[in-house]
Design a protein around this motif. Sequence first.
Motif, mmCIF file in Angstrom:
data_model
loop_
_atom_site.group_PDB
_atom_site.id
_atom_site.type_symbol
_atom_site.label_atom_id
_atom_site.label_comp_id
_atom_site.label_asym_id
_atom_site.label_seq_id
_atom_site.Cartn_x
_atom_site.Cartn_y
_atom_site.Cartn_z
ATOM 1 N N GLY A 1 -24.317 0.880 -32.470
ATOM 2 C CA GLY A 1 -24.161 2.321 -32.535
ATOM 3 C C GLY A 1 -24.984 2.999 -31.460
ATOM 4 O O GLY A 1 -25.551 2.335 -30.575
ATOM 5 N N PRO A 2 -25.102 4.319 -31.481
ATOM 6 C CA PRO A 2 -25.833 5.028 -30.432
ATOM 7 C C PRO A 2 -27.259 4.536 -30.233
ATOM 8 O O PRO A 2 -27.693 4.321 -29.095
ATOM 9 C CB PRO A 2 -25.804 6.488 -30.902
ATOM 10 C CG PRO A 2 -24.567 6.588 -31.710
ATOM 11 C CD PRO A 2 -24.438 5.260 -32.411
ATOM 12 N N ALA A 3 -28.015 4.344 -31.310
ATOM 13 C CA ALA A 3 -29.398 3.875 -31.165
ATOM 14 C C ALA A 3 -29.441 2.488 -30.551
ATOM 15 O O ALA A 3 -30.282 2.195 -29.696
ATOM 16 C CB ALA A 3 -30.113 3.896 -32.513
ATOM 17 N N GLU B 1 -15.783 -3.268 -31.597
ATOM 18 C CA GLU B 1 -16.026 -2.414 -30.440
ATOM 19 C C GLU B 1 -17.410 -1.787 -30.565
ATOM 20 O O GLU B 1 -17.911 -1.595 -31.675
ATOM 21 C CB GLU B 1 -14.985 -1.296 -30.357
ATOM 22 C CG GLU B 1 -13.570 -1.751 -30.152
ATOM 23 C CD GLU B 1 -12.619 -0.569 -30.092
ATOM 24 O OE1 GLU B 1 -12.650 0.160 -29.082
ATOM 25 O OE2 GLU B 1 -11.864 -0.366 -31.053
ATOM 26 N N PRO B 2 -18.032 -1.439 -29.445
ATOM 27 C CA PRO B 2 -19.300 -0.718 -29.530
ATOM 28 C C PRO B 2 -19.083 0.695 -30.045
ATOM 29 O O PRO B 2 -17.994 1.246 -29.954
ATOM 30 C CB PRO B 2 -19.808 -0.716 -28.082
ATOM 31 C CG PRO B 2 -18.586 -0.860 -27.247
ATOM 32 C CD PRO B 2 -17.636 -1.705 -28.045
ATOM 33 N N GLY B 3 -20.168 1.275 -30.578
ATOM 34 C CA GLY B 3 -20.090 2.651 -31.054
ATOM 35 C C GLY B 3 -20.385 2.824 -32.520
ATOM 36 O O GLY B 3 -20.608 3.936 -32.980
ATOM 37 N N LEU C 1 -22.984 5.863 -23.133
ATOM 38 C CA LEU C 1 -24.088 4.970 -23.496
ATOM 39 C C LEU C 1 -23.835 3.548 -22.995
ATOM 40 O O LEU C 1 -24.749 2.872 -22.505
ATOM 41 C CB LEU C 1 -24.287 4.978 -25.013
ATOM 42 C CG LEU C 1 -24.930 6.237 -25.591
ATOM 43 C CD1 LEU C 1 -24.724 6.302 -27.104
ATOM 44 C CD2 LEU C 1 -26.423 6.280 -25.268
ATOM 45 N N VAL C 2 -22.592 3.091 -23.111
ATOM 46 C CA VAL C 2 -22.244 1.756 -22.591
ATOM 47 C C VAL C 2 -22.429 1.717 -21.085
ATOM 48 O O VAL C 2 -22.980 0.753 -20.528
ATOM 49 C CB VAL C 2 -20.802 1.384 -22.994
ATOM 50 C CG1 VAL C 2 -20.344 0.118 -22.264
ATOM 51 C CG2 VAL C 2 -20.700 1.184 -24.503
ATOM 52 N N GLY D 1 -28.834 -0.885 -37.322
ATOM 53 C CA GLY D 1 -27.549 -1.002 -38.002
ATOM 54 C C GLY D 1 -27.039 0.213 -38.720
ATOM 55 O O GLY D 1 -26.093 0.099 -39.500
ATOM 56 N N GLY D 2 -27.635 1.384 -38.523
ATOM 57 C CA GLY D 2 -27.105 2.588 -39.163
ATOM 58 C C GLY D 2 -27.107 2.466 -40.677
ATOM 59 O O GLY D 2 -28.141 2.269 -41.304
ATOM 60 N N LEU D 3 -25.924 2.544 -41.263
ATOM 61 C CA LEU D 3 -25.790 2.412 -42.715
ATOM 62 C C LEU D 3 -25.675 0.970 -43.152
ATOM 63 O O LEU D 3 -25.544 0.699 -44.336
ATOM 64 C CB LEU D 3 -24.540 3.164 -43.200
ATOM 65 C CG LEU D 3 -24.512 4.676 -43.039
ATOM 66 C CD1 LEU D 3 -23.148 5.217 -43.451
ATOM 67 C CD2 LEU D 3 -25.600 5.320 -43.871
#
Length: 322
Positions: free
Chosen positions: A12-14, A37-39, A69-70, A115-117
Amino acid sequence: MREVDVAVIGAGPAGLFAAYYAGFRGLSVAVVDALPEPGGQITAMYPEKLILDVAGFPAVKGRDLVANLVAQAAPFSPHYLLGTRAEKLSYTDGRPVLGLAGGEQLSCGAVLVTGGLGSFTPRPLPVADSFVGSGIVYFVPEPAALAERDVLIVGGGDSAFDWALTLQPLARSVTLVHRRERFRAHAATVSRVQALPVRVIVNAEVTRLYGEDAVTGAEITERGGAAETLPVDTVVAALGFTADLGPLAEWGLRLDRRHIVVDSAMATNLPRVFAAGDITEYPGKVRLIATGFGEAATAVNNAAVVIDPTAHLFPGHSSDAA
Protein backbone atom coordinates in the motif's frame (compact mmCIF):
# COMPACT_ATOMS: atom_id res chain seq x y z
CA MET A 1 17.34 -18.39 0.11
CA ARG A 2 17.10 -14.83 -1.18
CA GLU A 3 18.83 -12.19 0.95
CA VAL A 4 17.55 -8.63 1.25
CA ASP A 5 18.23 -5.73 3.57
CA VAL A 6 14.58 -4.83 4.16
CA ALA A 7 11.49 -6.91 3.49
CA VAL A 8 8.38 -4.73 3.33
CA ILE A 9 5.14 -6.63 3.96
CA GLY A 10 2.35 -4.70 2.29
CA ALA A 11 2.39 -2.76 -1.00
CA GLY A 12 0.00 0.00 0.00
CA PRO A 13 1.06 3.66 0.13
CA ALA A 14 3.16 3.30 3.29
CA GLY A 15 4.88 0.20 1.94
CA LEU A 16 5.63 1.77 -1.43
CA PHE A 17 7.05 4.88 0.19
CA ALA A 18 9.14 2.65 2.47
CA ALA A 19 10.49 0.91 -0.64
CA TYR A 20 11.56 4.27 -2.05
CA TYR A 21 13.06 5.52 1.20
CA ALA A 22 14.96 2.30 1.89
CA GLY A 23 16.37 2.48 -1.63
CA PHE A 24 17.37 6.09 -1.04
CA ARG A 25 19.26 4.85 2.01
CA GLY A 26 21.13 2.33 -0.13
CA LEU A 27 19.25 -0.70 1.17
CA SER A 28 17.99 -3.53 -1.00
CA VAL A 29 14.24 -4.08 -0.74
CA ALA A 30 11.69 -6.79 -1.35
CA VAL A 31 8.00 -5.87 -1.23
CA VAL A 32 5.60 -8.70 -0.40
CA ASP A 33 1.84 -8.45 -0.83
CA ALA A 34 -0.96 -10.99 -1.13
CA LEU A 35 -2.73 -8.81 -3.71
CA PRO A 36 -1.66 -9.18 -7.36
CA GLU A 37 -1.00 -5.45 -7.89
CA PRO A 38 0.67 -2.73 -5.83
CA GLY A 39 -1.51 -0.19 -4.07
CA GLY A 40 -3.16 -2.23 -1.34
CA GLN A 41 -6.66 -1.11 -0.39
CA ILE A 42 -6.51 1.83 -2.82
CA THR A 43 -6.07 -0.43 -5.84
CA ALA A 44 -8.54 -3.02 -4.59
CA MET A 45 -11.27 -0.70 -3.34
CA TYR A 46 -11.17 2.83 -4.72
CA PRO A 47 -8.68 3.37 -7.55
CA GLU A 48 -10.81 6.17 -9.06
CA LYS A 49 -11.58 7.94 -5.79
CA LEU A 50 -10.11 11.40 -5.26
CA ILE A 51 -7.85 11.47 -2.21
CA LEU A 52 -7.79 14.89 -0.60
CA ASP A 53 -5.46 14.58 2.40
CA VAL A 54 -2.05 13.90 0.84
CA ALA A 55 0.26 16.87 1.24
CA GLY A 56 1.05 18.69 -1.99
CA PHE A 57 -1.95 17.27 -3.88
CA PRO A 58 -5.18 19.28 -3.71
CA ALA A 59 -6.77 16.11 -5.06
CA VAL A 60 -5.27 12.94 -6.54
CA LYS A 61 -6.94 9.81 -7.86
CA GLY A 62 -6.05 6.67 -5.96
CA ARG A 63 -4.59 4.92 -9.00
CA ASP A 64 -2.48 7.99 -9.85
CA LEU A 65 -1.08 8.18 -6.32
CA VAL A 66 -0.11 4.50 -6.50
CA ALA A 67 1.48 4.93 -9.94
CA ASN A 68 3.53 7.88 -8.66
CA LEU A 69 4.69 5.95 -5.59
CA VAL A 70 5.78 3.02 -7.77
CA ALA A 71 7.62 5.42 -10.09
CA GLN A 72 9.30 7.11 -7.11
CA ALA A 73 10.69 3.78 -5.90
CA ALA A 74 11.58 2.46 -9.37
CA PRO A 75 15.12 3.94 -9.60
CA PHE A 76 16.11 1.75 -6.64
CA SER A 77 14.74 -1.46 -8.23
CA PRO A 78 12.72 -2.95 -5.37
CA HIS A 79 11.88 -6.60 -5.91
CA TYR A 80 8.11 -7.11 -5.91
CA LEU A 81 6.68 -10.40 -4.70
CA LEU A 82 3.00 -9.80 -5.46
CA GLY A 83 0.25 -12.36 -5.12
CA THR A 84 2.40 -13.85 -2.36
CA ARG A 85 1.62 -13.99 1.35
CA ALA A 86 4.19 -13.76 4.14
CA GLU A 87 3.37 -16.69 6.39
CA LYS A 88 6.13 -17.50 8.86
CA LEU A 89 8.79 -15.61 10.78
CA SER A 90 11.87 -17.25 12.23
CA TYR A 91 15.45 -16.21 13.00
CA THR A 92 18.79 -17.52 11.77
CA ASP A 93 21.95 -16.03 13.30
CA GLY A 94 19.85 -13.16 14.59
CA ARG A 95 18.42 -12.27 11.15
CA PRO A 96 14.69 -12.55 10.45
CA VAL A 97 13.74 -15.19 7.91
CA LEU A 98 10.38 -14.79 6.18
CA GLY A 99 8.67 -17.91 4.95
CA LEU A 100 6.44 -17.09 1.99
CA ALA A 101 3.50 -18.98 0.59
CA GLY A 102 4.88 -21.38 -1.96
CA GLY A 103 7.98 -22.17 0.09
CA GLU A 104 10.35 -19.31 -0.81
CA GLN A 105 12.34 -17.83 2.05
CA LEU A 106 13.78 -14.35 2.53
CA SER A 107 16.72 -13.71 4.84
CA CYS A 108 16.26 -10.10 5.97
CA GLY A 109 18.28 -7.47 7.72
CA ALA A 110 14.94 -6.13 8.97
CA VAL A 111 11.24 -6.62 8.35
CA LEU A 112 8.83 -3.71 7.98
CA VAL A 113 5.12 -4.53 8.23
CA THR A 114 2.92 -2.00 6.40
CA GLY A 115 -0.09 -4.22 5.88
CA GLY A 116 -2.84 -1.67 6.47
CA LEU A 117 -5.87 -3.60 7.67
CA GLY A 118 -4.21 -6.94 7.03
CA SER A 119 -6.38 -9.12 4.81
CA PHE A 120 -9.87 -7.68 4.54
CA THR A 121 -13.28 -8.82 3.38
CA PRO A 122 -16.41 -6.69 2.88
CA ARG A 123 -19.27 -7.03 5.33
CA PRO A 124 -22.10 -8.68 3.41
CA LEU A 125 -25.45 -7.08 2.62
CA PRO A 126 -27.92 -9.36 4.46
CA VAL A 127 -30.63 -9.22 1.79
CA ALA A 128 -28.11 -10.34 -0.82
CA ASP A 129 -28.15 -13.86 0.62
CA SER A 130 -31.54 -14.48 -0.94
CA PHE A 131 -30.69 -12.93 -4.31
CA VAL A 132 -28.85 -15.04 -6.87
CA GLY A 133 -28.55 -12.51 -9.69
CA SER A 134 -25.80 -10.00 -10.45
CA GLY A 135 -25.65 -6.31 -9.73
CA ILE A 136 -24.45 -6.32 -6.11
CA VAL A 137 -20.92 -4.94 -5.73
CA TYR A 138 -18.67 -4.08 -2.79
CA PHE A 139 -16.01 -2.24 -4.81
CA VAL A 140 -16.30 0.02 -7.84
CA PRO A 141 -12.97 -0.26 -9.65
CA GLU A 142 -14.36 1.35 -12.83
CA PRO A 143 -16.99 4.01 -12.01
CA ALA A 144 -17.56 4.65 -15.72
CA ALA A 145 -19.11 1.18 -15.94
CA LEU A 146 -22.05 2.51 -13.90
CA ALA A 147 -22.80 5.38 -16.27
CA GLU A 148 -26.53 5.89 -16.89
CA ARG A 149 -27.47 3.35 -14.23
CA ASP A 150 -29.78 3.67 -11.25
CA VAL A 151 -27.40 3.12 -8.35
CA LEU A 152 -28.35 2.31 -4.76
CA ILE A 153 -25.60 2.81 -2.16
CA VAL A 154 -26.08 1.14 1.22
CA GLY A 155 -24.13 2.52 4.19
CA GLY A 156 -23.40 5.64 6.20
CA GLY A 157 -19.61 5.75 6.38
CA ASP A 158 -16.92 7.48 4.37
CA SER A 159 -16.94 4.89 1.59
CA ALA A 160 -20.67 5.22 1.03
CA PHE A 161 -20.51 9.00 0.72
CA ASP A 162 -17.32 8.88 -1.36
CA TRP A 163 -19.06 6.59 -3.84
CA ALA A 164 -22.05 8.93 -3.92
CA LEU A 165 -19.76 11.85 -4.83
CA THR A 166 -17.95 9.81 -7.47
CA LEU A 167 -21.00 8.24 -9.10
CA GLN A 168 -23.49 11.10 -9.05
CA PRO A 169 -22.08 12.81 -12.18
CA LEU A 170 -22.13 9.48 -14.05
CA ALA A 171 -25.21 7.56 -12.97
CA ARG A 172 -28.80 8.16 -14.03
CA SER A 173 -29.72 8.34 -10.34
CA VAL A 174 -28.01 7.77 -7.00
CA THR A 175 -29.84 6.87 -3.80
CA LEU A 176 -28.09 6.36 -0.47
CA VAL A 177 -29.77 4.34 2.28
CA HIS A 178 -28.57 4.22 5.88
CA ARG A 179 -30.17 2.39 8.76
CA ARG A 180 -29.51 5.22 11.21
CA GLU A 181 -30.13 8.95 11.23
CA ARG A 182 -26.51 9.86 12.01
CA PHE A 183 -23.62 9.15 9.66
CA ARG A 184 -20.08 7.95 10.37
CA ALA A 185 -18.74 9.78 7.32
CA HIS A 186 -16.81 13.03 7.56
CA ALA A 187 -19.25 15.93 8.03
CA ALA A 188 -17.84 17.90 5.10
CA THR A 189 -18.36 14.95 2.74
CA VAL A 190 -21.92 14.48 4.00
CA SER A 191 -22.65 18.15 3.32
CA ARG A 192 -21.27 17.90 -0.22
CA VAL A 193 -23.48 14.90 -1.00
CA GLN A 194 -26.54 16.55 0.52
CA ALA A 195 -26.00 19.49 -1.84
CA LEU A 196 -26.15 17.20 -4.88
CA PRO A 197 -29.20 15.57 -6.51
CA VAL A 198 -28.62 12.43 -4.43
CA ARG A 199 -31.56 11.06 -2.50
CA VAL A 200 -30.54 10.19 1.06
CA ILE A 201 -32.91 7.91 3.01
CA VAL A 202 -32.20 7.44 6.72
CA ASN A 203 -33.62 5.09 9.35
CA ALA A 204 -34.22 2.56 6.58
CA GLU A 205 -32.91 -0.75 5.25
CA VAL A 206 -32.95 -2.68 1.99
CA THR A 207 -35.42 -5.48 2.67
CA ARG A 208 -35.75 -7.06 -0.79
CA LEU A 209 -34.09 -7.10 -4.18
CA TYR A 210 -35.96 -7.69 -7.43
CA GLY A 211 -34.78 -9.21 -10.67
CA GLU A 212 -33.77 -12.57 -12.08
CA ASP A 213 -30.39 -12.52 -13.80
CA ALA A 214 -29.64 -9.01 -12.52
CA VAL A 215 -30.99 -6.47 -10.07
CA THR A 216 -33.91 -4.44 -11.42
CA GLY A 217 -35.29 -2.96 -8.20
CA ALA A 218 -35.01 -2.75 -4.43
CA GLU A 219 -37.51 -2.50 -1.62
CA ILE A 220 -36.57 0.11 0.97
CA THR A 221 -38.33 -0.16 4.33
CA GLU A 222 -38.18 2.73 6.75
CA ARG A 223 -38.28 2.27 10.50
CA GLY A 224 -41.96 2.13 11.38
CA GLY A 225 -42.91 -0.02 8.41
CA ALA A 226 -43.31 2.31 5.42
CA ALA A 227 -41.84 0.67 2.29
CA GLU A 228 -41.25 1.70 -1.30
CA THR A 229 -39.73 0.07 -4.35
CA LEU A 230 -37.05 1.87 -6.36
CA PRO A 231 -35.70 1.04 -9.83
CA VAL A 232 -32.12 -0.12 -9.28
CA ASP A 233 -29.51 -1.50 -11.68
CA THR A 234 -26.58 -1.71 -9.24
CA VAL A 235 -26.36 -1.98 -5.46
CA VAL A 236 -23.11 -0.75 -3.91
CA ALA A 237 -22.83 -2.33 -0.46
CA ALA A 238 -20.54 0.03 1.48
CA LEU A 239 -20.97 -1.56 4.90
CA GLY A 240 -17.34 -1.66 5.93
CA PHE A 241 -14.89 -4.52 6.20
CA THR A 242 -13.71 -7.14 8.59
CA ALA A 243 -9.95 -7.31 8.92
CA ASP A 244 -7.72 -10.25 9.69
CA LEU A 245 -3.99 -10.16 10.39
CA GLY A 246 -3.75 -13.68 9.04
CA PRO A 247 -0.44 -15.47 9.75
CA LEU A 248 1.05 -12.31 11.30
CA ALA A 249 -1.17 -12.90 14.32
CA GLU A 250 0.86 -16.04 15.08
CA TRP A 251 4.29 -14.37 15.01
CA GLY A 252 4.26 -13.27 18.64
CA LEU A 253 3.83 -9.57 17.89
CA ARG A 254 2.37 -7.46 20.65
CA LEU A 255 -1.11 -6.56 19.46
CA ASP A 256 -3.86 -4.16 20.43
CA ARG A 257 -6.79 -6.01 18.92
CA ARG A 258 -5.85 -6.16 15.21
CA HIS A 259 -3.14 -3.48 15.35
CA ILE A 260 0.59 -3.92 15.96
CA VAL A 261 1.93 -1.98 18.93
CA VAL A 262 5.08 0.03 18.14
CA ASP A 263 7.30 2.51 19.96
CA SER A 264 8.51 5.91 18.74
CA ALA A 265 11.07 4.20 16.47
CA MET A 266 8.26 2.17 14.86
CA ALA A 267 9.86 -0.92 16.40
CA THR A 268 7.71 -3.84 17.50
CA ASN A 269 8.46 -6.16 20.39
CA LEU A 270 10.25 -8.58 18.02
CA PRO A 271 13.92 -8.06 17.12
CA ARG A 272 14.48 -6.32 13.76
CA VAL A 273 10.73 -6.14 13.06
CA PHE A 274 9.21 -2.69 12.49
CA ALA A 275 5.76 -1.54 11.41
CA ALA A 276 4.24 1.57 9.85
CA GLY A 277 0.93 2.79 8.50
CA ASP A 278 -2.62 1.92 9.46
CA ILE A 279 -1.63 -1.40 10.97
CA THR A 280 0.23 0.26 13.86
CA GLU A 281 -0.97 1.43 17.25
CA TYR A 282 0.57 3.86 19.74
CA PRO A 283 -0.76 6.69 21.93
CA GLY A 284 -2.15 9.47 19.76
CA LYS A 285 -2.18 7.39 16.56
CA VAL A 286 -3.90 9.06 13.58
CA ARG A 287 -4.69 6.82 10.61
CA LEU A 288 -3.95 8.87 7.51
CA ILE A 289 -1.91 8.09 4.41
CA ALA A 290 0.21 11.16 5.22
CA THR A 291 0.95 9.78 8.70
CA GLY A 292 1.97 6.44 7.20
CA PHE A 293 4.55 8.11 4.97
CA GLY A 294 6.30 9.65 7.97
CA GLU A 295 6.12 6.43 9.95
CA ALA A 296 7.65 4.51 7.02
CA ALA A 297 10.63 6.88 6.90
CA THR A 298 11.07 6.64 10.68
CA ALA A 299 10.96 2.84 10.54
CA VAL A 300 13.47 2.64 7.67
CA ASN A 301 15.92 5.00 9.37
CA ASN A 302 15.82 3.02 12.59
CA ALA A 303 16.06 -0.27 10.71
CA ALA A 304 19.14 1.04 8.86
CA VAL A 305 20.96 1.51 12.17
CA VAL A 306 19.98 -1.98 13.32
CA ILE A 307 21.26 -3.46 10.07
CA ASP A 308 24.49 -1.41 10.17
CA PRO A 309 25.33 0.08 13.59
CA THR A 310 27.81 2.47 11.92
CA ALA A 311 25.06 4.07 9.83
CA HIS A 312 23.56 7.43 10.74
CA LEU A 313 19.99 7.46 12.01
CA PHE A 314 19.20 10.45 9.79
CA PRO A 315 21.10 10.44 6.50
CA GLY A 316 20.10 13.95 5.41
CA HIS A 317 17.43 15.10 3.01
CA SER A 318 16.89 13.43 -0.35
CA SER A 319 17.38 16.85 -1.99
CA ASP A 320 20.93 16.89 -0.61
CA ALA A 321 21.79 13.87 -2.78
CA ALA A 322 20.33 15.35 -5.95
